[in-house]
Design a protein around this motif. Structure first.
Motif, PDB file in Angstrom:
ATOM      1  N   THR A   1       0.839  -1.196   0.000  1.00 45.62           N
ATOM      2  CA  THR A   1       0.000   0.000   0.000  1.00 45.62           C
ATOM      3  C   THR A   1       0.874   1.245   0.000  1.00 45.62           C
ATOM      4  OG1 THR A   1      -0.077   0.010   2.410  1.00 45.62           O
ATOM      5  CG2 THR A   1      -1.845  -1.147   1.285  1.00 45.62           C
ATOM      6  N   PRO A   2       0.388   2.384  -0.534  1.00 39.69           N
ATOM      7  CA  PRO A   2       1.234   3.577  -0.599  1.00 39.69           C
ATOM      8  C   PRO A   2       1.425   4.299   0.740  1.00 39.69           C
ATOM      9  CG  PRO A   2      -0.869   4.012  -1.648  1.00 39.69           C
ATOM     10  CD  PRO A   2      -0.850   2.558  -1.291  1.00 39.69           C
ATOM     11  N   TYR A   3       0.404   4.314   1.616  1.00 45.94           N
ATOM     12  CA  TYR A   3       0.576   4.960   2.925  1.00 45.94           C
ATOM     13  C   TYR A   3       1.041   3.907   3.909  1.00 45.94           C
ATOM     14  CZ  TYR A   3      -1.300   9.306   1.286  1.00 45.94           C
ATOM     15  OH  TYR A   3      -1.470  10.476   0.608  1.00 45.94           O
ATOM     16  N   VAL A   4       2.318   3.932   4.203  1.00 45.82           N
ATOM     17  CA  VAL A   4       2.939   2.808   4.904  1.00 45.82           C
ATOM     18  C   VAL A   4       3.242   3.066   6.373  1.00 45.82           C
ATOM     19  CG1 VAL A   4       3.871   1.908   2.767  1.00 45.82           C
ATOM     20  CG2 VAL A   4       5.265   3.435   4.133  1.00 45.82           C
ATOM     21  N   VAL A   5       3.389   4.321   6.752  1.00 46.64           N
ATOM     22  CA  VAL A   5       3.627   4.663   8.148  1.00 46.64           C
ATOM     23  C   VAL A   5       2.616   5.728   8.546  1.00 46.64           C
ATOM     24  CG1 VAL A   5       5.270   5.530   9.870  1.00 46.64           C
ATOM     25  CG2 VAL A   5       6.103   4.197   7.941  1.00 46.64           C
ATOM     26  N   TYR A   6       1.908   5.474   9.641  1.00 46.26           N
ATOM     27  CA  TYR A   6       0.883   6.391  10.119  1.00 46.26           C
ATOM     28  C   TYR A   6       1.014   6.505  11.625  1.00 46.26           C
ATOM     29  CZ  TYR A   6      -3.648   8.020  11.691  1.00 46.26           C
ATOM     30  OH  TYR A   6      -4.639   8.720  12.319  1.00 46.26           O
TER      31      TYR A   6
ATOM     32  N   LEU B   1      11.619  10.754  12.440  1.00 46.86           N
ATOM     33  CA  LEU B   1      11.350   9.687  11.475  1.00 46.86           C
ATOM     34  C   LEU B   1      12.457   9.681  10.439  1.00 46.86           C
ATOM     35  CD1 LEU B   1       9.518   7.504  10.152  1.00 46.86           C
ATOM     36  CD2 LEU B   1       8.435   9.375   8.887  1.00 46.86           C
ATOM     37  N   VAL B   2      13.103   8.537  10.254  1.00 41.76           N
ATOM     38  CA  VAL B   2      14.067   8.332   9.173  1.00 41.76           C
ATOM     39  C   VAL B   2      13.375   7.377   8.204  1.00 41.76           C
ATOM     40  CG1 VAL B   2      16.350   7.491   8.526  1.00 41.76           C
ATOM     41  CG2 VAL B   2      16.024   8.661  10.725  1.00 41.76           C
ATOM     42  N   PHE B   3      13.209   7.815   6.957  1.00 46.63           N
ATOM     43  CA  PHE B   3      12.394   7.094   5.976  1.00 46.63           C
ATOM     44  C   PHE B   3      13.167   7.048   4.662  1.00 46.63           C
ATOM     45  CE2 PHE B   3       8.638   6.746   3.156  1.00 46.63           C
ATOM     46  CZ  PHE B   3       7.956   5.737   3.801  1.00 46.63           C
ATOM     47  N   LYS B   4      13.890   5.940   4.413  1.00 45.37           N
ATOM     48  CA  LYS B   4      14.785   5.871   3.249  1.00 45.37           C
ATOM     49  C   LYS B   4      14.649   4.553   2.505  1.00 45.37           C
ATOM     50  CE  LYS B   4      18.506   8.768   4.974  1.00 45.37           C
ATOM     51  NZ  LYS B   4      19.941   8.876   5.181  1.00 45.37           N
ATOM     52  N   GLY B   5      14.654   4.633   1.173  1.00 42.93           N
ATOM     53  CA  GLY B   5      14.737   3.450   0.330  1.00 42.93           C
ATOM     54  C   GLY B   5      13.523   2.554   0.337  1.00 42.93           C
ATOM     55  N   ASN B   6      12.376   3.054   0.765  1.00 41.18           N
ATOM     56  CA  ASN B   6      11.165   2.240   0.812  1.00 41.18           C
ATOM     57  C   ASN B   6      10.424   2.336  -0.514  1.00 41.18           C
ATOM     58  OD1 ASN B   6      11.347   1.560   3.713  1.00 41.18           O
ATOM     59  ND2 ASN B   6      11.224   3.767   3.907  1.00 41.18           N
ATOM     60  N   ARG B   7       9.708   1.271  -0.880  1.00 41.46           N
ATOM     61  CA  ARG B   7       8.965   1.296  -2.140  1.00 41.46           C
ATOM     62  C   ARG B   7       7.677   0.497  -2.019  1.00 41.46           C
ATOM     63  NH1 ARG B   7       9.698  -3.299  -5.264  1.00 41.46           N
ATOM     64  NH2 ARG B   7      11.276  -4.715  -4.492  1.00 41.46           N
ATOM     65  N   CYS B   8       6.780   0.755  -2.956  1.00 41.09           N
ATOM     66  CA  CYS B   8       5.499   0.051  -3.013  1.00 41.09           C
ATOM     67  C   CYS B   8       5.504  -0.892  -4.207  1.00 41.09           C
ATOM     68  CB  CYS B   8       4.351   1.036  -3.141  1.00 41.09           C
ATOM     69  SG  CYS B   8       4.221   2.119  -1.736  1.00 41.09           S
ATOM     70  N   THR B   9       4.788  -1.997  -4.083  1.00 39.48           N
ATOM     71  CA  THR B   9       4.762  -2.996  -5.158  1.00 39.48           C
ATOM     72  C   THR B   9       4.073  -2.485  -6.406  1.00 39.48           C
ATOM     73  OG1 THR B   9       2.765  -3.975  -4.192  1.00 39.48           O
ATOM     74  CG2 THR B   9       4.874  -4.966  -3.597  1.00 39.48           C
ATOM     75  N   ASP B  10       3.191  -1.465  -6.295  1.00 38.48           N
ATOM     76  CA  ASP B  10       2.510  -0.928  -7.481  1.00 38.48           C
ATOM     77  C   ASP B  10       3.324   0.160  -8.180  1.00 38.48           C
ATOM     78  OD1 ASP B  10       2.224   1.295  -5.882  1.00 38.48           O
ATOM     79  OD2 ASP B  10       0.033   1.301  -5.916  1.00 38.48           O
ATOM     80  N   GLY B  11       4.529   0.432  -7.691  1.00 37.74           N
ATOM     81  CA  GLY B  11       5.397   1.419  -8.315  1.00 37.74           C
ATOM     82  C   GLY B  11       5.221   2.829  -7.769  1.00 37.74           C
ATOM     83  N   SER B  12       4.235   3.066  -6.897  1.00 39.30           N
ATOM     84  CA  SER B  12       4.035   4.403  -6.331  1.00 39.30           C
ATOM     85  C   SER B  12       5.038   4.650  -5.207  1.00 39.30           C
ATOM     86  CB  SER B  12       2.601   4.558  -5.816  1.00 39.30           C
ATOM     87  OG  SER B  12       2.364   3.663  -4.755  1.00 39.30           O
ATOM     88  N   ASP B  13       5.156   5.910  -4.836  1.00 42.14           N
ATOM     89  CA  ASP B  13       6.054   6.266  -3.742  1.00 42.14           C
ATOM     90  C   ASP B  13       5.469   5.833  -2.407  1.00 42.14           C
ATOM     91  OD1 ASP B  13       7.832   7.493  -5.475  1.00 42.14           O
ATOM     92  OD2 ASP B  13       6.902   9.463  -5.248  1.00 42.14           O
TER      93      ASP B  13
END
Length: 93
Positions: free
Chosen positions: A55-60, A67-79
């Motif tokens: 899913t695109p919204y991954v941290v809530y 927050l350190v948020f690096k190199g994460n990706r979604c399987t559908d290609g979205s950020d």
């Protein structure tokens, strides 16, 4: 369902190189205490690095200082995105 609950505040937690599967696959930082008028940081630092999410919204969450948020990706290609109800003082992408 696969989940983990932690009721105490975190000092420095790193989640890295993980695969989160399904529509509900996300990281929730939601302490079960009421938010105050001033920002009381219940959690200190969360690092999410090199993870894959369905899913695109991954941290809530709320009440996180850093927050350190690096190199994460979604399987559908979205950020991969994060959303917090209050202000985080430091974000590193």
């Amino acid at each position: 369902w696969s989940f983990w609950y932690e009721s105490s505040p975190i000092g420095d937690l790193t989640v890295s190189d993980c695969r989160f599967c399904g529509e509900a696959a996300k990281i929730l930082c939601c302490p079960e205490i009421p938010m105050a008028e001033e920002v009381p940081y219940y959690h200190e630092k969360l690092t999410v690095r090199n993870c894959v999410f369905d899913t695109p919204y991954v941290v809530y969450g709320q009440m996180l200082k850093t927050l350190v948020f690096k190199g994460n990706r979604c399987t559908d290609g979205s950020d991969a995105k994060y959303y917090f109800e209050d202000k985080i003082t430091e974000i590193t992408e």
